[in-house]
Design a protein around this motif. Sequence first.
Motif, PDB file in Angstrom:
ATOM      1  N   ALA A 646       0.745 -25.735   6.654  1.00  0.00           N
ATOM      2  CA  ALA A 646       0.393 -24.295   6.143  1.00  0.00           C
ATOM      3  C   ALA A 646       0.000 -24.316   4.522  1.00  0.00           C
ATOM      4  CB  ALA A 646       1.834 -23.570   6.104  1.00  0.00           C
ATOM      5  N   VAL A 647      -0.696 -23.362   4.319  1.00  0.00           N
ATOM      6  CA  VAL A 647      -1.400 -23.249   2.941  1.00  0.00           C
ATOM      7  C   VAL A 647      -1.012 -22.011   2.471  1.00  0.00           C
ATOM      8  CG1 VAL A 647      -3.464 -23.160   1.567  1.00  0.00           C
ATOM      9  CG2 VAL A 647      -3.520 -24.690   3.680  1.00  0.00           C
ATOM     10  N   LEU A 648      -0.472 -22.005   1.199  1.00  0.00           N
ATOM     11  CA  LEU A 648       0.028 -20.949   0.464  1.00  0.00           C
ATOM     12  C   LEU A 648      -1.024 -19.917   0.257  1.00  0.00           C
ATOM     13  CD1 LEU A 648       2.794 -19.827  -0.609  1.00  0.00           C
ATOM     14  CD2 LEU A 648       1.891 -20.665  -2.947  1.00  0.00           C
ATOM     15  N   SER A 649      -0.671 -18.626   0.621  1.00  0.00           N
ATOM     16  CA  SER A 649      -1.601 -17.504   0.360  1.00  0.00           C
ATOM     17  C   SER A 649      -1.037 -16.324  -0.099  1.00  0.00           C
ATOM     18  CB  SER A 649      -2.551 -17.376   1.547  1.00  0.00           C
ATOM     19  OG  SER A 649      -1.994 -16.830   2.631  1.00  0.00           O
ATOM     20  N   ILE A 650      -1.502 -15.375  -0.764  1.00  0.00           N
ATOM     21  CA  ILE A 650      -0.982 -14.241  -1.117  1.00  0.00           C
ATOM     22  C   ILE A 650      -2.122 -13.118  -1.021  1.00  0.00           C
ATOM     23  CG2 ILE A 650      -1.291 -14.310  -3.635  1.00  0.00           C
ATOM     24  CD1 ILE A 650       1.179 -13.104  -4.133  1.00  0.00           C
ATOM     25  N   SER A 651      -1.518 -11.848  -0.545  1.00  0.00           N
ATOM     26  CA  SER A 651      -2.636 -10.756  -0.103  1.00  0.00           C
ATOM     27  C   SER A 651      -1.783  -9.641  -0.668  1.00  0.00           C
ATOM     28  CB  SER A 651      -2.761 -10.526   1.340  1.00  0.00           C
ATOM     29  OG  SER A 651      -1.909 -10.331   2.035  1.00  0.00           O
ATOM     30  N   ALA A 652      -2.651  -8.608  -1.054  1.00  0.00           N
ATOM     31  CA  ALA A 652      -2.112  -7.267  -1.387  1.00  0.00           C
ATOM     32  C   ALA A 652      -2.573  -6.191  -0.660  1.00  0.00           C
ATOM     33  CB  ALA A 652      -2.553  -6.952  -3.046  1.00  0.00           C
ATOM     34  N   ARG A 653      -1.748  -5.096  -0.392  1.00  0.00           N
ATOM     35  CA  ARG A 653      -1.831  -3.868   0.278  1.00  0.00           C
ATOM     36  C   ARG A 653      -1.177  -2.752  -0.355  1.00  0.00           C
ATOM     37  NH1 ARG A 653      -5.273  -6.740   1.656  1.00  0.00           N
ATOM     38  NH2 ARG A 653      -5.973  -7.147   3.775  1.00  0.00           N
ATOM     39  N   PRO A 654      -1.633  -1.594  -0.494  1.00  0.00           N
ATOM     40  CA  PRO A 654      -3.232  -1.186  -0.660  1.00  0.00           C
ATOM     41  C   PRO A 654      -3.819  -1.879  -1.545  1.00  0.00           C
ATOM     42  CG  PRO A 654      -1.822   0.484  -1.370  1.00  0.00           C
ATOM     43  CD  PRO A 654      -1.100  -0.516  -1.044  1.00  0.00           C
ATOM     44  N   ASN A 655      -5.169  -2.046  -1.584  1.00  0.00           N
ATOM     45  CA  ASN A 655      -5.809  -2.373  -2.613  1.00  0.00           C
ATOM     46  C   ASN A 655      -7.458  -2.216  -2.428  1.00  0.00           C
ATOM     47  OD1 ASN A 655      -6.596  -4.221  -4.751  1.00  0.00           O
ATOM     48  ND2 ASN A 655      -6.777  -6.062  -3.641  1.00  0.00           N
ATOM     49  N   PRO A 656      -7.630  -1.332  -3.453  1.00  0.00           N
ATOM     50  CA  PRO A 656      -7.297  -0.990  -4.795  1.00  0.00           C
ATOM     51  C   PRO A 656      -5.850  -0.005  -4.354  1.00  0.00           C
ATOM     52  CG  PRO A 656      -9.463  -0.450  -4.731  1.00  0.00           C
ATOM     53  CD  PRO A 656      -9.346  -0.972  -3.167  1.00  0.00           C
ATOM     54  N   ALA A 657      -5.369   0.082  -5.651  1.00  0.00           N
ATOM     55  CA  ALA A 657      -3.951   0.955  -5.354  1.00  0.00           C
ATOM     56  C   ALA A 657      -3.767   1.802  -6.678  1.00  0.00           C
ATOM     57  CB  ALA A 657      -2.658   0.040  -5.309  1.00  0.00           C
ATOM     58  N   SER A 658      -3.101   2.639  -6.496  1.00  0.00           N
ATOM     59  CA  SER A 658      -2.648   3.696  -7.593  1.00  0.00           C
ATOM     60  C   SER A 658      -1.322   3.969  -7.587  1.00  0.00           C
ATOM     61  CB  SER A 658      -3.332   5.204  -7.208  1.00  0.00           C
ATOM     62  OG  SER A 658      -2.837   5.806  -6.211  1.00  0.00           O
ATOM     63  N   GLY A 659      -0.365   3.132  -6.849  1.00  0.00           N
ATOM     64  CA  GLY A 659       1.094   3.268  -6.926  1.00  0.00           C
ATOM     65  C   GLY A 659       1.700   1.937  -6.387  1.00  0.00           C
ATOM     66  N   PRO A 660       2.807   1.810  -5.843  1.00  0.00           N
ATOM     67  CA  PRO A 660       3.433   0.344  -5.599  1.00  0.00           C
ATOM     68  C   PRO A 660       2.636  -0.330  -4.734  1.00  0.00           C
ATOM     69  CG  PRO A 660       4.884   2.432  -5.217  1.00  0.00           C
ATOM     70  CD  PRO A 660       3.508   2.931  -5.590  1.00  0.00           C
ATOM     71  N   VAL A 661       2.586  -1.710  -4.757  1.00  0.00           N
ATOM     72  CA  VAL A 661       1.617  -2.711  -3.987  1.00  0.00           C
ATOM     73  C   VAL A 661       2.584  -3.588  -3.437  1.00  0.00           C
ATOM     74  CG1 VAL A 661      -0.101  -4.297  -4.064  1.00  0.00           C
ATOM     75  CG2 VAL A 661       0.029  -2.325  -5.987  1.00  0.00           C
ATOM     76  N   THR A 662       2.376  -3.696  -1.990  1.00  0.00           N
ATOM     77  CA  THR A 662       3.179  -4.730  -1.308  1.00  0.00           C
ATOM     78  C   THR A 662       2.544  -6.019  -1.381  1.00  0.00           C
ATOM     79  OG1 THR A 662       4.006  -3.158   0.134  1.00  0.00           O
ATOM     80  CG2 THR A 662       4.033  -5.543   0.896  1.00  0.00           C
ATOM     81  N   LEU A 663       2.946  -7.240  -1.750  1.00  0.00           N
ATOM     82  CA  LEU A 663       2.257  -8.608  -1.982  1.00  0.00           C
ATOM     83  C   LEU A 663       2.862  -9.418  -0.824  1.00  0.00           C
ATOM     84  CD1 LEU A 663       2.833  -8.894  -5.723  1.00  0.00           C
ATOM     85  CD2 LEU A 663       0.559  -8.023  -4.507  1.00  0.00           C
ATOM     86  N   SER A 664       2.119  -9.936  -0.024  1.00  0.00           N
ATOM     87  CA  SER A 664       2.588 -10.677   1.069  1.00  0.00           C
ATOM     88  C   SER A 664       2.290 -12.024   0.883  1.00  0.00           C
ATOM     89  CB  SER A 664       1.750 -10.126   2.416  1.00  0.00           C
ATOM     90  OG  SER A 664       2.366  -8.943   3.043  1.00  0.00           O
ATOM     91  N   VAL A 665       3.336 -12.991   1.075  1.00  0.00           N
ATOM     92  CA  VAL A 665       3.092 -14.375   0.894  1.00  0.00           C
ATOM     93  C   VAL A 665       3.212 -15.101   2.269  1.00  0.00           C
ATOM     94  CG1 VAL A 665       3.792 -16.370  -0.676  1.00  0.00           C
ATOM     95  CG2 VAL A 665       4.017 -14.068  -1.656  1.00  0.00           C
ATOM     96  N   LEU A 666       2.203 -15.842   2.364  1.00  0.00           N
ATOM     97  CA  LEU A 666       2.222 -16.925   3.794  1.00  0.00           C
ATOM     98  C   LEU A 666       2.215 -18.176   3.201  1.00  0.00           C
ATOM     99  CD1 LEU A 666      -0.155 -14.770   5.859  1.00  0.00           C
ATOM    100  CD2 LEU A 666       2.309 -14.701   5.878  1.00  0.00           C
TER     101      LEU A 666
END
Length: 727
Positions: A646-666
Amino acid sequence: MFVVIMVILGLMDTETGFPRDEFLHGYTNAAMPVQFDAGQGEWTGSGPWGGNLRALVPAVGDNSTVIAACGYSMTADAGGVWRSTDGGVTWNGTSMFGIQVNDACAAPPSTFYAATRTGLYMSADNGVSWSVVSGMPSAYVIKIGVSQANPDVLIAGLSSNTGIRRSTDGGATWHEVGLSTGFMKGFGCDPDHPDTMYVAMSGLAQPLYRSTDGGATWSPTGPAGSGWGLLVAPFGSGETIILTHGDGFYMSGDYGNSWELVVPGTSYAPAVCDGTNLFAPGIAAGGVYESTDGGQNWSLNTSGITASYWQAGCASSAGYLAGHNGGVYRSPAPGGQYQVSQEGIGNGYIHTVSYISSTGTLFAAGEYHGLWKSADAGENWEIVNPGPANWTIYEIAPGSDLHYQGPVMYVATASGVYRSDDWGDSWAPAGFAGTQVSSVAFDPADPDRAWAGTATTGVHYTTDGGQGWTPGSGLPFALYPSLELIELEGGGLRVLASFQQNATAVYWSDDGGATFNAAPVPGSYHPGLSTRWGDDPMAYLSTDGGIYRSWDRGGTWEQCPGSSGMSWAVLGERDDNVFNGTGSTGIRWSPDLGDTWQLLNTGIENRCVWDITYGATPGQLFAGLRGFGVVELTEDQLGIPGPAPAVLSISARPNPASGPVTLSVLGSGGGPVTVRVFDTAGRLAATLDGQGGRAVWTPGESMPAGVYLVKAFTSSETAVSRVVLLR
């Protein structure tokens, strides 16, 4: 056998009579099989989108249906016909694929003809499926036209300076008609006089020839020189003719008896009329000349246009389509901005691929069609706009984020080096304006320290991010350098340089590129390098005689056992695996540092591979192909034993954002994860707990709009992404 081609824009191809395609790599082999999904009725390839557009043709009576003919004049196995049913906004493949297509024309009621390197083809279902025309099954056809008065009368232009042929029975038989030399470049009919037709010709004393007996005999007309395209009766009446000429666009309002040069400059595309407005694309002008008053006055429109080697054009239900040697532009009306309109045309010559795992972005670029990116492993692609100002791109650096995870990127183009400081979203010139640069690399610890290999003047280095470049010494006069870096024992970097032509050694520098030393390697064709850093460093070289390897960081080289034949690319950055991008058989894989080899060509059989990079894991590869876009090879296809780590990665949704951002780590393996957010100045904006693979960042109201860096940390790995905050 391989053929190396070094061409200069404007030289003629002796087979087609077209200007030769300008490209860095050239290799010819047998024609590729058609890749056709009979169930769906279309080619099943994927992007990035683009190709060498030779013709754009709407169906008779239905200008929402358009076909695009693609082909590279020096490569038989790249090309085909793509089809649009929305006026050229989007495209789908057809059964005509993997064949060089030089031209096309339409006939009633639902017929298209395609002139190809391997014969004349016909479609009776508006371009969906194609079959060879029996009377011309193997001829090299460069142009095709059909009479408006009688669809059984065809005029075909042949290669090798052999002029034109005529058929009166739909292509079953063909006859000479007096023009037995020269190259046909355009065709048109006079609707007011059904037996009158014209052909534009190059290689003869006159650029235009007219027939008044349905093509049985021909007489010259027009200004002296070469003809490159033709538009007859743009407003429905045959007295008006616009000839694309070596001098520019000539216009006649009296059936070709007198001519006026209305638009100067070079073009290889016909003028186009949408019923009211005229369009005349100019290569040197970098745009399209437009007229809204019947050709009396013209204005140049360059808005949105980067590539401008024009070869095709037509009017459709979606506007004016302008075809160049990298794809299609579209404009709904004069004066508007041109936009790339080639989604679905998967005929790209891909020189370079790059995968940035920290952001999950795949980049690809090649001949004339710009820099493209995908956020979903190549399922969907979008062009980078604004991208580098030259759309022929030979290398993207870094090719991966194995050694560097920051925002800086460089590209080597046909007109200089470009640099991005925002992960490839925007680009600025970084030296060598107007110079062909074949390779670029930079120091992961100091991105302002970079190296560039120009097509003919060797390797240069910069210490200020491209503001100034200094040439290295000790190099031969050899063509098209490839560059790679490798760590030295005790620290520092060694610069390795190989050359695609005219060098019998690999060159290395331990003083930052100021001076180079030679390490002999057999042969003179060394197009690619790859290096593995760390405690067990290795270097690999692709050659016309297989893969070579070096155990001492490029100081000496030996041929890998069992490796032979043309190799365009090599990848050996991780573990003991080595991947060889071959000239004609896809990819070969060695699991033991190059001691033994096996084919890994599922899905890319008989393809020429120009570049390879790792994806998110060692069990995922992306390969750039000559004329077939980008393909993904997964662990199942590769057959690499054992699970991929496994390789560590992080993604953001929504992106671009104007409010809260969910960050997913794999890829954290369930261990502790910390997520930190930084502003553009590097100041810490937030620290979050990423346990469970998820964190939510809620920007405070006082946080300004802009780009924020997001980092995920475990005890052994770091992953980087970014978020665009809108206000």
